[in-house]
Design an enzyme around this catalytic site. Sequence first.
Site, PDB file in Angstrom:
ATOM      1  CB  CYS A 205      21.028 -21.931   4.888  1.00  0.00           C
ATOM      2  SG  CYS A 205      21.261 -21.681   3.126  1.00  0.00           S
TER       3      CYS A 205
ATOM      4  CD  GLU B  23      28.382 -19.142   1.599  1.00  0.00           C
ATOM      5  OE1 GLU B  23      27.225 -18.865   1.993  1.00  0.00           O
ATOM      6  OE2 GLU B  23      29.006 -18.431   0.803  1.00  0.00           O
TER       7      GLU B  23
ATOM      8  CD  GLU C 232      19.803 -22.054  10.751  1.00  0.00           C
ATOM      9  OE1 GLU C 232      20.880 -22.347  11.319  1.00  0.00           O
ATOM     10  OE2 GLU C 232      19.665 -22.069   9.525  1.00  0.00           O
TER      11      GLU C 232
ATOM     12  CG  ASN D  63      20.585 -27.644   4.058  1.00  0.00           C
ATOM     13  OD1 ASN D  63      21.766 -27.815   3.758  1.00  0.00           O
ATOM     14  ND2 ASN D  63      20.054 -26.458   4.152  1.00  0.00           N
TER      15      ASN D  63
ATOM     16  N   GLY E 281      27.644 -24.978   6.647  1.00  0.00           N
ATOM     17  CA  GLY E 281      27.058 -25.714   7.769  1.00  0.00           C
ATOM     18  C   GLY E 281      26.675 -24.770   8.888  1.00  0.00           C
ATOM     19  CB  SER E 282      25.737 -25.461  12.350  1.00  0.00           C
ATOM     20  OG  SER E 282      26.853 -26.221  12.753  1.00  0.00           O
TER      21      SER E 282
HETATM   22  P1  NAD Z   1      26.844 -29.080  10.448  1.00  0.00           P
HETATM   23  O1  NAD Z   1      27.612 -27.857  10.804  1.00  0.00           O
HETATM   24  O2  NAD Z   1      26.381 -29.972  11.531  1.00  0.00           O
HETATM   25  O3  NAD Z   1      27.685 -30.015   9.442  1.00  0.00           O
HETATM   26  C1  NAD Z   1      28.260 -29.533   8.250  1.00  0.00           C
HETATM   27  C2  NAD Z   1      29.461 -30.390   7.882  1.00  0.00           C
HETATM   28  O4  NAD Z   1      30.458 -30.289   8.904  1.00  0.00           O
HETATM   29  C3  NAD Z   1      29.168 -31.873   7.713  1.00  0.00           C
HETATM   30  O5  NAD Z   1      29.831 -32.344   6.560  1.00  0.00           O
HETATM   31  C4  NAD Z   1      29.733 -32.495   8.970  1.00  0.00           C
HETATM   32  O6  NAD Z   1      30.213 -33.812   8.770  1.00  0.00           O
HETATM   33  C5  NAD Z   1      30.874 -31.577   9.319  1.00  0.00           C
HETATM   34  N1  NAD Z   1      31.152 -31.511  10.759  1.00  0.00           N
HETATM   35  C6  NAD Z   1      30.251 -31.594  11.773  1.00  0.00           C
HETATM   36  N2  NAD Z   1      30.861 -31.470  12.968  1.00  0.00           N
HETATM   37  C7  NAD Z   1      32.174 -31.284  12.700  1.00  0.00           C
HETATM   38  C8  NAD Z   1      33.342 -31.095  13.517  1.00  0.00           C
HETATM   39  N3  NAD Z   1      33.261 -31.065  14.847  1.00  0.00           N
HETATM   40  N4  NAD Z   1      34.535 -30.950  12.912  1.00  0.00           N
HETATM   41  C9  NAD Z   1      34.628 -30.997  11.563  1.00  0.00           C
HETATM   42  N5  NAD Z   1      33.579 -31.183  10.762  1.00  0.00           N
HETATM   43  C10 NAD Z   1      32.366 -31.315  11.299  1.00  0.00           C
HETATM   44  O7  NAD Z   1      25.616 -28.529   9.565  1.00  0.00           O
HETATM   45  P2  NAD Z   1      24.381 -29.336   8.985  1.00  0.00           P
HETATM   46  O8  NAD Z   1      23.527 -29.781  10.107  1.00  0.00           O
HETATM   47  O9  NAD Z   1      24.831 -30.321   7.987  1.00  0.00           O
HETATM   48  O10 NAD Z   1      23.636 -28.146   8.187  1.00  0.00           O
HETATM   49  C11 NAD Z   1      22.742 -27.283   8.796  1.00  0.00           C
HETATM   50  C12 NAD Z   1      23.357 -25.899   9.024  1.00  0.00           C
HETATM   51  O11 NAD Z   1      24.000 -25.438   7.857  1.00  0.00           O
HETATM   52  C13 NAD Z   1      22.299 -24.862   9.353  1.00  0.00           C
HETATM   53  O12 NAD Z   1      22.785 -24.016  10.364  1.00  0.00           O
HETATM   54  C14 NAD Z   1      22.165 -24.084   8.053  1.00  0.00           C
HETATM   55  O13 NAD Z   1      21.695 -22.774   8.193  1.00  0.00           O
HETATM   56  C15 NAD Z   1      23.550 -24.126   7.536  1.00  0.00           C
HETATM   57  N6  NAD Z   1      23.560 -23.977   6.093  1.00  0.00           N
HETATM   58  C16 NAD Z   1      24.106 -22.866   5.542  1.00  0.00           C
HETATM   59  C17 NAD Z   1      24.079 -22.708   4.165  1.00  0.00           C
HETATM   60  C18 NAD Z   1      24.679 -21.515   3.489  1.00  0.00           C
HETATM   61  O14 NAD Z   1      24.838 -21.581   2.277  1.00  0.00           O
HETATM   62  N7  NAD Z   1      25.034 -20.463   4.176  1.00  0.00           N
HETATM   63  C19 NAD Z   1      23.506 -23.686   3.371  1.00  0.00           C
HETATM   64  C20 NAD Z   1      22.962 -24.806   3.975  1.00  0.00           C
HETATM   65  C21 NAD Z   1      23.001 -24.966   5.337  1.00  0.00           C
END
Ligand code: NAD
Length: 455
Positions: free
Chosen positions: A241, A207, A331, A112, A185-186
């Site tokens: 996020c 995070e 979310e 994002n 990530g999520s």
């Molecule tokens: P995501 O969790 O789908 O992916 C994040 C990363 O994890 C990617 O690089 C992806 O390739 C990797 N990944 C995905 N599945 C995996 C698995 N099974 N095993 C290992 N790695 C895996 O998140 P997204 O869709 O890219 O981002 C959106 C989420 O991130 C939202 O929930 C948002 O709130 C959160 N977010 C948090 C912050 C923060 O700073 N706290 C910032 C931005 C986004």
Amino acid sequence: MEPVVKKQQQFFNTGKTLDISFRKKQLRKLKNILKDNEAKIYEALDKDFRKPMFESYATELLVLYQEIDHLLTNIDRWAKTKKVKSSIINFPSKSYIKPQPYGVVLVIAPWNYPVQLALNPALGAIAAGNTVILKPSEHAPHTSGLLAKLINNNFDPGFLRVVEGDAETTQSLLSEPLGYIFFTGSTHVGKIIMQSAANQLTPLTLELGGKSPAIIDQSANLTLAAKRIAWGKFINAGQTCVSPDYVYVHTSVHTQLCRLIQQEIRSFYGDDPSQSDDYARIINDKHFNRLTNIIEPENVFHGGNTDPNTRYIEPTIMTQVTWDDAVMQEEIFGPILPILSFDDLDKIIATLQNKSKPLALYLFSTNNKNQKKVTRNLQFGGGCINDTVAHLGNIELPFGGIGNSGFGTYHGKTSFNTFTHPKSIMKKSNWLDISLRYPPYDGKLKWLKKLTKFL
Ligand code: NAD
């Protein structure tokens, strides 16, 4: 992934990254590369989700430039060995704390804010003397590809390397011995990452996200609240996020606030936001479909138009929403703003105390008592009073979640600390060796008690 990690471990073992001037040189080099390639970065972000150029500069590059400058100014001081008092029990001795890097850091980034959220943690890791493997998100492929090119063509892969790929690639990196894992990530994937980290007891920061509320009481400046909520919600088309996920507004000002947010949407993006250059698109079809499914047409107060061909979702306000509606189950992470109302702030606090702890919380109020009540009684990562998202603009504020929104913090000094192990060392003198501690203990306990009675 074994050779990638091994190469970095070997590089780390040479001790090159322990040299502060080496770290500074790499940070300056990275800043220059970003500056020289701004146009390409804008282009990649535009291709990935039509991110407006202003937002690309303000929320990706500017954040990184500020972080680099802050690290460069302070790194000498933070990296110094710090003397601490020695204890009487260890007399005669000196004690000190030596900030030490963890070694090979893996940064796993989301899509994002695909430049900032990949590089910002990496900056802290570099400043603290680690080597970095960066795994950008496969869902922003143009940006991921550009990062790989810019970094892999300019840095020693033993020091800094981008590895592109999906979950499988990440899993294979996670199976290698790493010094530290920094995941953004999520919450769902965060749990998977933590399980992998547990296998090798690798320390990590998570995070994550969550449903961050904006609460508006009767005393709030409604015009400013509406403007600041609309800005925080619809920047990056809601794919932030810390964006206000939903609004809780006092019943007495509910209608007024809805109208004011509607006005702000029009003033920001015009009557047809699909024609605005200042409004981003949804990252992919999966998220587009997820978001369009949670818009209940009968609850739409404003917006609701969508276009699957361009993955456009109009800034949308939903009213008459309850916690049972689909939009309140997880979310939102898109440009849909549900507005709920309340009569009693204490009841809202009680409701939120029973929900997952969000990454952010925003309170709009000029009532000091309410400000204290909310910031004292609710647990959340961080937030603002009378604004949204803007707390991220202060490098002095640690950024991170709590509970389901993650753990650990970064930005500025906290980034340096996150990627640093405080190694404690006690240096004993040899000119005196008090025999009290050594067996046999016969008759020694009373002396130990006498000596330490003032402790
Ligand atoms: P995501 O969790 O789908 O992916 C994040 C990363 O994890 C990617 O690089 C992806 O390739 C990797 N990944 C995905 N599945 C995996 C698995 N099974 N095993 C290992 N790695 C895996 O998140 P997204 O869709 O890219 O981002 C959106 C989420 O991130 C939202 O929930 C948002 O709130 C959160 N977010 C948090 C912050 C923060 O700073 N706290 C910032 C931005 C986004």
